[in-house]
Design a protein around this motif. Sequence first.
Motif, PDB file in Angstrom:
ATOM      1  N   VAL A  97     100.167  10.492  65.960  1.00 32.63           N
ATOM      2  CA  VAL A  97      98.807  10.462  66.478  1.00 32.63           C
ATOM      3  C   VAL A  97      98.014  11.403  65.585  1.00 32.63           C
ATOM      4  O   VAL A  97      98.440  12.536  65.331  1.00 32.63           O
ATOM      5  N   SER A  98      96.884  10.911  65.082  1.00 31.85           N
ATOM      6  CA  SER A  98      96.070  11.745  64.203  1.00 31.85           C
ATOM      7  C   SER A  98      94.598  11.643  64.580  1.00 31.85           C
ATOM      8  O   SER A  98      94.159  10.680  65.208  1.00 31.85           O
ATOM      9  N   LYS A  99      93.875  12.674  64.176  1.00 33.35           N
ATOM     10  CA  LYS A  99      92.432  12.711  64.404  1.00 33.35           C
ATOM     11  C   LYS A  99      91.795  13.201  63.109  1.00 33.35           C
ATOM     12  O   LYS A  99      92.185  14.248  62.581  1.00 33.35           O
ATOM     13  N   ASN A 100      90.862  12.426  62.590  1.00 32.78           N
ATOM     14  CA  ASN A 100      90.193  12.771  61.328  1.00 32.78           C
ATOM     15  C   ASN A 100      91.200  13.026  60.214  1.00 32.78           C
ATOM     16  O   ASN A 100      91.051  13.940  59.418  1.00 32.78           O
ATOM     17  N   GLY A 101      92.284  12.245  60.196  1.00 41.25           N
ATOM     18  CA  GLY A 101      93.280  12.351  59.141  1.00 41.25           C
ATOM     19  C   GLY A 101      94.323  13.439  59.324  1.00 41.25           C
ATOM     20  O   GLY A 101      95.271  13.529  58.552  1.00 41.25           O
TER      21      GLY A 101
END
Length: 111
Positions: A97-101
């Motif tokens: 799971v990632s956010k903004n890379g």
Amino acid sequence: MTLLQSKITLEITDIAVDLLQKRMSNSELHSPIPGLIWAMWSNESHYKWQIGFYEKDEIEEGFLIMADGLTLYVYQDWLLEYLDNSTLDIVNNTITVSKNGAEIKPEFHPE
């Protein structure tokens, strides 16, 4: 706690959608729903994102998330803040799971 529909935004990559759909079609459950958890099994050395499958009619509490044509189940309510505006992917056979890379690895929260 009851079963609630969550309004978070979660993107699921095509690779992850394909894998989840294949596992759901191969499941022995009648109406499988993939469930996302942050956990560590007794034989593992660290926490990680994991997906298990649940019978839709047997889910009584937690949250359902609609994302890219799939319904995901989350029972660890504290995960919702990490999942909002994030991307679920499969990288090197590992759920990420990632956010903004940047990969998201929550601090462990006791149940």
